[in-house]
Design an enzyme around this catalytic site. Structure first.
Site, PDB file in Angstrom:
ATOM      1  N   THR A 181       3.231  15.975  -0.788  1.00 23.82           N
ATOM      2  CA  THR A 181       3.661  14.816  -0.022  1.00 23.82           C
ATOM      3  C   THR A 181       4.073  13.719  -0.994  1.00 23.82           C
ATOM      4  OG1 THR A 181       2.986  13.226   1.674  1.00 23.82           O
ATOM      5  CG2 THR A 181       1.254  14.000   0.207  1.00 23.82           C
ATOM      6  N   GLU A 326      -1.652  15.437   5.016  1.00 20.70           N
ATOM      7  CA  GLU A 326      -3.065  15.598   4.693  1.00 20.70           C
ATOM      8  C   GLU A 326      -3.916  15.982   5.915  1.00 20.70           C
ATOM      9  OE1 GLU A 326      -1.065  13.204   3.856  1.00 20.70           O
ATOM     10  OE2 GLU A 326      -1.458  12.386   1.855  1.00 20.70           O
ATOM     11  N   LYS A 434       1.625  -9.678   4.640  1.00 19.28           N
ATOM     12  CA  LYS A 434       0.481 -10.592   4.626  1.00 19.28           C
ATOM     13  C   LYS A 434       1.019 -12.009   4.510  1.00 19.28           C
ATOM     14  CE  LYS A 434      -1.343  -6.538   3.003  1.00 19.28           C
ATOM     15  NZ  LYS A 434      -0.605  -5.391   2.417  1.00 19.28           N
ATOM     16  N   TRP A 439      -2.057 -10.834   9.087  1.00 17.17           N
ATOM     17  CA  TRP A 439      -1.240  -9.637   8.957  1.00 17.17           C
ATOM     18  C   TRP A 439      -0.136  -9.615  10.016  1.00 17.17           C
ATOM     19  CZ3 TRP A 439      -5.597  -5.367   8.421  1.00 17.17           C
ATOM     20  CH2 TRP A 439      -6.210  -5.509   7.161  1.00 17.17           C
TER      21      TRP A 439
END
Lengths: 537, 537
Positions: A181, A326, A434, A439
């Site tokens: 990946t 994953e 940020k 956020w």
């Protein structure tokens, strides 16, 4: 209970015994190729026997460099069932990365599509571990090539032993496959799949409450077989004896729509980019897509507007899912709960445009600034996963310790979760903007932009800001008909109506195309660099 | 992949987190009781904590002696999730066998329904391993009982710790449950279920191609929770968050039909005897059973005629399955393959009245007189199974070696298999009639008899014969309206029209009732003795 290992062999043999008549359709350079599961398993056994005679032993890595087709499917089973490791190399990586991963995995044999041979020829001298190249061609003769030693796939199959018996003493924890990946920086990272993990993942894909993959389906994985095992769909399809449609080299939206129409595909799976492309063609041309019972979409978040258009305009039910290399990859699926089916169409669409609830078999956490986030659909945190088909490490890679911590996979995905447990991805941890200590989700902004009728694609990135630390900048590709007719002020006003003031991007830039990664995701790193150049040069 | 054990804890916790609002309906002596999954998991945690304080440790056996209800469901999870072993004692066994298995399993605590307390009182002095009796009563006070020491389930739950944390370090191969199965002769034999086996079995039950159990279902296991874990249905139901309807003590066909109608049950599961009883009531009274999407039938073969009546007369789709205590139990399910759906109704019914094809995850063989039988629907052989939810032995029992040979479970079931891989049980190895060197299937004869409009139940057994070794004798229970109106000659002629001459029973005896085992199967041993008396005394 018996000490019975969970491996791929009984998956293949169930298909051989119970579904020999079922069909596999493969688009090749020579046209549509059709054969039965009986042929498929017979040829898989032949392939295993010739690989063995080429010196492939248990645990050896055998690479594939190929599109989605029947020969690749044969390799999907022939290699793991004999105890070797199927390394599916991403054909869209840079040559440098391709050479890196083949060397890192120490692949012994490489199966390569004829049209991809030139790519491998370029790096052949960098691949000392490869002892044999096998070219998968639809022509009777091998193409002229500098690869050495080189074999014809079909000629090898002819010499193979169709009675080759698969071992029944493989360890379920033995590796069956590998997939690398891409990393944000540096070389790709390798994920090793075990027989046990794929066995369990394959079963999950057939649950009525996930994709409900079934023998009655005609399944078309558009997601490449070099990308997280085509989401595991080939394994589940073989186990259950589903008809498979493999779309072959360089499938365009029109090719895919032709296949859906002709083969009456019931279940197709791809990343949003693929579905955007298909939507564009559907809006211009007539296709009968009524056979589709689900368009599975994962890899990135699909905007609500796209899902709505697919469903209301074209009657194609969308099934939103989430996972990563994953996680084998299936981790969440967005099916409505029974009591949610009574909600309004709009409310249902809101839920189904989230990534969904955790599939049976896994565990998850979302960790925010102060531990587990509230299930309020608001508090953001990083999504963590664990379970039997979640990777525990990167293969021989120091970066393992950054991602696998205390028994959990840290996905790098920022999510919120609502009262009903539906996860919604809001960003990658590295992509979150940020701003002033708070956020901002770039994905929320992108989805809002892409819901505007003039917008084809949109991507938002954070750029450094002297006062607020970071501020968002939007990049937009307009639809053909809208180019030159829509101003950035209109789109920013469109966002202002939906978001709190400080979320609205400081600027909006029109592009002809958004740069994408090898698997079709927006390449935000490049956009950030472009933005930095634009604002700071 | 991670080293992640497959245990029941994440199954329970998925329900707790994602389906807290979903409902569990339990029929009790005090009426219908309803609560949510949130309550259910909270009380399960309480139960675990009090069992721990009563001295139950990992690996200890805790017995249940109970009907299908919410407290039993709590025990189903509370006991295994804390690491102890759920021993579900069959309430229909003889007192001698009940005492035997409680002693053989060395149960430490016994949970018993109030109405079943008198049975246990009878054998209390024979149960030295039991350190505590817990009475599950719907009344505020404990009933008067000689059991000592004795506790009230509800009072214990009140004292329990609803925040009890389940361990996450259980071994997946650790035992989670036990169930004893009756032997032809001698004491019952114990089967030990592992966490891993039940995890995998539970997933299989949710596959679109098996029972397709789903969150959207309302599931009613009629099959007792003391019999092969109610076929594993409670585990899958909790995992997926399905609404559950537990029919409580002594459910009659009318009670079951009331529950189906009132709770809109979509999936119910029971042995043929149960379905015969339900059919009888349906033929006399009006019930709305339109919610049922599948009536799962296993344990014994259901005759084609019954399936046809259920489907054509009452619109209830029948789902025929096969398994046994030793196989957790699901082994085969009879779903049509996609291309079989185009067959005629009659042909489809022929296929669906077989036991079906092997479920994903298992392997099977059918071994006849000379090895693997032909897939011709004709050649008979014993069915062998192996896989991750197939037992590998009987618990501390010398009889293990008779049944578990070379890694395969020898089921004792005689089957044929057709070209499509559909298994059809034709008999038990011990029940087959061996006449003149050839085999006669008593089950085929029984099904043919039960397809006759006058016949309610039929059973065929072999009796010794001086010339032919064995010959079949039929026992028949006529329907109420047919009693005294049908002669045995008519029924034998009915068989003569369908079978080769030497298959037709030598005699046919009318009975008021066919003796049945504790789990509702015909007790052929008793019939054989009756036949011997009849013909040889």
């Amino acid at each position: 209970m018996m000490n019975y290992p969970l491996t791929l062999r009984p998956i293949l043999e169930r298909a051989e015994k119970f579904f020999p008549k079922k069909e596999i359709v493969s688009r090749t350079s020579a046209g549509i190729f059709r054969y039965t599961y009986a042929d498929f398993v017979r040829r898989s056994r032949c392939l295993s026997s010739v690989l063995e005679s080429l010196g492939v032993h248990r645990g050896d890595r055998v690479a594939t460099f190929a599109w989605n087709h029947h020969r690749h499917l044969e390799a999907y089973f022939a290699i793991p069932c004999m105890g070797a490791v199927l390394h599916t190399v991403n054909i869209r990586l840079s040559l440098e990365h391709i050479a890196y991963i083949i060397n890192h995995a120490e692949d012994k044999v490489l199966l390569v599509d004829e049209d991809l041979v030139p790519l491998i020829e370029n790096i052949q001298h960098q691949l000392p571990s490869i002892q044999a190249y096998i070219v998968m061609t639809d022509q009777p003769e091998l193409p002229a090539t500098t690869l050495q030693p080189v074999y014809s796939y079909e000629q090898l199959i002819e010499q193979g032993d169709s009675a080759y018996a698969y071992p029944d003493d493989l360890d379920e924890n033995a590796p069956m496959g590998m997939c690398y990946t891409s990393a944000t920086t540096g070389n790709p990272k390798g994920v090793v799949y075990s027989h046990r993990g794929i066995f369990l993942h394959s079963m999950t894909f057939g649950l009525a409450d996930t994709a409900a993959l079934s023998e009655t389906d005609t399944v078309m994985p558009i997601v490449p077989m070099f990308h997280a095992n085509a989401w595991g769909i080939p394994f589940t399809s073989v186990w259950l004896g589903a008809k498979q449609v493999l779309p072959g080299p360089g499938p365009t939206p029109k090719i895919l729509l032709d296949l859906i129409q002709q083969e009456k595909v019931t279940l197709a799976a791809g990343v949003p980019t693929i579905w955007f492309g298909i939507l564009k063609v559907l809006e211009e041309e007539q296709y009968d897509v009524s056979s589709l019972r689900a368009a599975i979409c994962g890899g990135s978040a699909a905007p609500r507007g796209i899902i709505e258009t697919f469903e209301t305009k074209f009657g194609i039910p969308f099934l939103h899912a989430y996972g990563m290399t994953e996680s084998s990859p299936l981790a969440t699926v967005s099916c409505l709960k029974s009591y949610q089916r009574e909600l309004s169409q709009g409310e249902k669409l809101d839920i189904r445009s989230k990534q969904g609830i955790l599939v049976p078999g896994l565990e998850m956490k979302i960790i925010g600034k102060s531990g587990d986030v509230k299930w309020d659909g608001q508090e953001m945190g990083e999504l963590l996963l664990r379970g039997p088909w979640i990777a525990g490490e990167y293969y021989n890679d120091d970066r393992t310790k950054e991602t696998f911590i205390d028994g959990w996979l840290h996905t790098g995905d920022v999510a919120v979760i609502d009262e009903e447990g539906f996860v919604k991805l809001v960003d990658r941890t590295k992509d979150l903007v940020k701003s002033g200590g708070e956020w901002i989700s770039t994905v929320d902004l992108e989805n809002a932009l892409m819901a505007h009728p003039a917008v084809f694609e949109a991507s938002v990135v954070g750029v450094p800001h002297p006062k607020w630390d970071e501020r968002p900048i939007a990049f937009v590709v307009l639809k053909e008909g809208a180019k030159g007719k829509v101003e950035k002020e209109e789109l920013l006003a469109f966002l202002q109506a939906q978001f709190t003031k400080w979320w609205v991007p400081d600027d909006l830039v029109f592009l002809a195309e958004i740069p994408k990664t090898s698997v079709g995701k927006f390449m935000k790193r490049m956009l950030r660099e472009q933005a930095k150049e634009h604002y700071f040069s």
